[in-house]
Scaffold this motif. Structure first.
Motif, PDB file in Angstrom:
ATOM      1  N   ASP A  32       0.924  -1.391  -0.208  1.00 29.24           N
ATOM      2  CA  ASP A  32       0.029   0.088   0.108  1.00 29.24           C
ATOM      3  C   ASP A  32       0.862   1.219  -0.051  1.00 29.24           C
ATOM      4  O   ASP A  32       0.589   2.188  -0.643  1.00 29.24           O
ATOM      5  CB  ASP A  32      -0.864  -0.019   1.282  1.00 29.24           C
ATOM      6  CG  ASP A  32      -2.053  -0.303   0.819  1.00 29.24           C
ATOM      7  OD1 ASP A  32      -2.614  -0.714  -0.118  1.00 29.24           O
ATOM      8  OD2 ASP A  32      -3.076  -0.665   1.911  1.00 29.24           O
ATOM      9  N   GLU A  33       1.808   1.337   0.950  1.00 32.07           N
ATOM     10  CA  GLU A  33       2.505   2.690   1.066  1.00 32.07           C
ATOM     11  C   GLU A  33       3.877   2.705   0.107  1.00 32.07           C
ATOM     12  O   GLU A  33       3.712   3.867  -0.298  1.00 32.07           O
ATOM     13  CB  GLU A  33       2.766   2.476   2.756  1.00 32.07           C
ATOM     14  CG  GLU A  33       3.066   4.031   3.214  1.00 32.07           C
ATOM     15  CD  GLU A  33       2.432   5.064   3.068  1.00 32.07           C
ATOM     16  OE1 GLU A  33       2.714   6.123   2.561  1.00 32.07           O
ATOM     17  OE2 GLU A  33       1.101   4.752   3.049  1.00 32.07           O
ATOM     18  N   CYS A  35       4.751   0.805  -2.598  1.00 34.32           N
ATOM     19  CA  CYS A  35       4.708   0.484  -4.013  1.00 34.32           C
ATOM     20  C   CYS A  35       3.673   1.288  -4.702  1.00 34.32           C
ATOM     21  O   CYS A  35       3.642   1.258  -6.053  1.00 34.32           O
ATOM     22  CB  CYS A  35       4.470  -1.037  -4.137  1.00 34.32           C
ATOM     23  SG  CYS A  35       5.597  -2.224  -3.322  1.00 34.32           S
ATOM     24  N   LYS A  36       3.189   2.406  -4.122  1.00 32.98           N
ATOM     25  CA  LYS A  36       2.188   3.177  -4.577  1.00 32.98           C
ATOM     26  C   LYS A  36       2.846   3.963  -5.843  1.00 32.98           C
ATOM     27  O   LYS A  36       2.254   4.263  -6.609  1.00 32.98           O
ATOM     28  CB  LYS A  36       1.386   3.834  -3.908  1.00 32.98           C
ATOM     29  CG  LYS A  36       1.978   4.948  -3.168  1.00 32.98           C
ATOM     30  CD  LYS A  36       0.888   5.477  -1.908  1.00 32.98           C
ATOM     31  CE  LYS A  36       1.743   6.687  -1.217  1.00 32.98           C
ATOM     32  NZ  LYS A  36       0.954   6.994   0.095  1.00 32.98           N
ATOM     33  N   GLN A  37       3.983   4.427  -5.606  1.00 37.11           N
ATOM     34  CA  GLN A  37       4.653   5.122  -6.621  1.00 37.11           C
ATOM     35  C   GLN A  37       4.967   4.275  -7.866  1.00 37.11           C
ATOM     36  O   GLN A  37       5.190   5.126  -8.977  1.00 37.11           O
ATOM     37  CB  GLN A  37       5.981   5.894  -6.254  1.00 37.11           C
ATOM     38  CG  GLN A  37       7.282   5.001  -6.019  1.00 37.11           C
ATOM     39  CD  GLN A  37       7.300   4.270  -4.815  1.00 37.11           C
ATOM     40  OE1 GLN A  37       6.416   4.249  -4.055  1.00 37.11           O
ATOM     41  NE2 GLN A  37       8.509   4.112  -4.195  1.00 37.11           N
ATOM     42  N   ASN A  40      -0.454   1.244 -10.160  1.00 40.53           N
ATOM     43  CA  ASN A  40      -1.726   1.924  -9.811  1.00 40.53           C
ATOM     44  C   ASN A  40      -2.872   1.182  -8.763  1.00 40.53           C
ATOM     45  O   ASN A  40      -2.299   0.096  -8.527  1.00 40.53           O
ATOM     46  CB  ASN A  40      -2.342   2.044 -11.083  1.00 40.53           C
ATOM     47  CG  ASN A  40      -3.105   0.751 -11.764  1.00 40.53           C
ATOM     48  OD1 ASN A  40      -3.314   0.004 -11.197  1.00 40.53           O
ATOM     49  ND2 ASN A  40      -3.013   0.919 -13.128  1.00 40.53           N
ATOM     50  N   LEU A  41      -3.614   1.749  -8.494  1.00 38.27           N
ATOM     51  CA  LEU A  41      -4.659   1.270  -7.396  1.00 38.27           C
ATOM     52  C   LEU A  41      -5.001  -0.077  -7.631  1.00 38.27           C
ATOM     53  O   LEU A  41      -4.906  -1.056  -6.714  1.00 38.27           O
ATOM     54  CB  LEU A  41      -5.838   2.140  -7.243  1.00 38.27           C
ATOM     55  CG  LEU A  41      -6.589   1.784  -5.785  1.00 38.27           C
ATOM     56  CD1 LEU A  41      -5.463   2.165  -4.554  1.00 38.27           C
ATOM     57  CD2 LEU A  41      -7.763   2.811  -5.614  1.00 38.27           C
ATOM     58  N   LEU A  44      -2.141  -2.621  -7.147  1.00 38.17           N
ATOM     59  CA  LEU A  44      -1.970  -2.711  -5.706  1.00 38.17           C
ATOM     60  C   LEU A  44      -2.798  -3.647  -5.239  1.00 38.17           C
ATOM     61  O   LEU A  44      -2.467  -4.636  -4.217  1.00 38.17           O
ATOM     62  CB  LEU A  44      -1.894  -1.555  -5.105  1.00 38.17           C
ATOM     63  CG  LEU A  44      -0.775  -0.255  -5.451  1.00 38.17           C
ATOM     64  CD1 LEU A  44      -0.820   0.935  -4.672  1.00 38.17           C
ATOM     65  CD2 LEU A  44       0.738  -1.034  -5.107  1.00 38.17           C
TER      66      LEU A  44
END
Length: 164
Positions: A32-33, A35-37, A40-41, A44
Motif C-alpha cells: 500500500d505505502e 509500492c504506490k509510486q 496503480n490502485l 496494488l
C-alpha cells in the motif's frame, strides 16, 4: 539458527507459522505505502489479494527458508528462499525502510544459498524493489508482464551469479 542481534537491535531469526498474521499485515501495508509510486490502485489491490491464498503462505512457512527481522519482538521485515536459490518474498515494514534491514536479510539468505552450494540466486522483482536488487548485484534477465487476478503488472526476472 540462533538469534543474531546487530548493533541497532535488529534480531534475525527463523520464521515460524505463528508469524503469519504479522507477515501478512506487513506485506499488505508495505505494498500500500511503498509500492504506490510504481503501481496503480488496481494493481496494488490485485497484488495484496495474494494474502487470501492461505495455503500458499502456509507452504512458504513450511517449505521455504524464512527469515524474520524484528526490533523489540515486532517484525520489521522478512525474506524467503525457495528451493535454495529463488528469493520468493522480501518485504520491509513501511516505517523501517532504508535502515539496512533488507540488506541484512538478503545477506543471510545469500549465505544460506552458498551453504547449499547454489551457483546463482533468482527473483521476480517488482519495479519498487528493482534498485535494491541491482545494488545487491542482480541483473535483469527480462522484463515481464504478470497477470494477477486479470490485472497486468510489470516485474523483472533477475539473477545473481554467486561466487563461493
Amino acid at each position: 539458527m540462533n538469534n543474531i542481534t546487530s548493533d541497532n537491535q535488529i534480531t534475525i531469526r527463523k520464521g515460524v507459522s505463528a508469524d503469519l498474521p504479522e507477515m501478512l499485515q506487513l506485506f499488505t501495508a508495505t505494498i500500500d505505502e511503498i509500492c504506490k509510486q510504481d503501481y496503480n490502485l488496481q494493481q496494488l489491490e490485485a497484488w495484496k489479494s495474494g494474502t487470501e491464498n492461505e495455503e500458499r503462505w502456509m507452504k512458504v512457512i513450511r517449505d521455504q527458508y524464512v527469515l524474520m527481522a524484528a526490533i523489540e519482538n515486532k517484525i520489521v521485515g522478512f525474506c524467503t528462499l525457495d528451493q535454495g536459490n529463488y528469493i520468493d518474498l522480501l518485504f520491509v515494514h513501511k516505517d523501517h525502510q532504508h535502515k539496512g534491514i533488507a540488506s541484512l536479510l538478503y545477506q543471510k539468505v545469500e549465505k544460506e544459498a552458498l551453504r547449499c552450494n547454489e551457483k546463482e540466486l533468482t527473483a521476480d522483482v517488482s519495479k519498487t524493489a528493482r534498485p535494491f536488487f541491482e545494488k545487491a548485484g542482480f541483473q535483469i534477465v527480462q522484463e515481464q508482464t504478470v497477470n494477477v487476478k486479470g490485472i497486468a503488472m510489470t516485474n523483472y526476472k533477475m539473477v545473481k551469479h554467486l561466487i563461493s
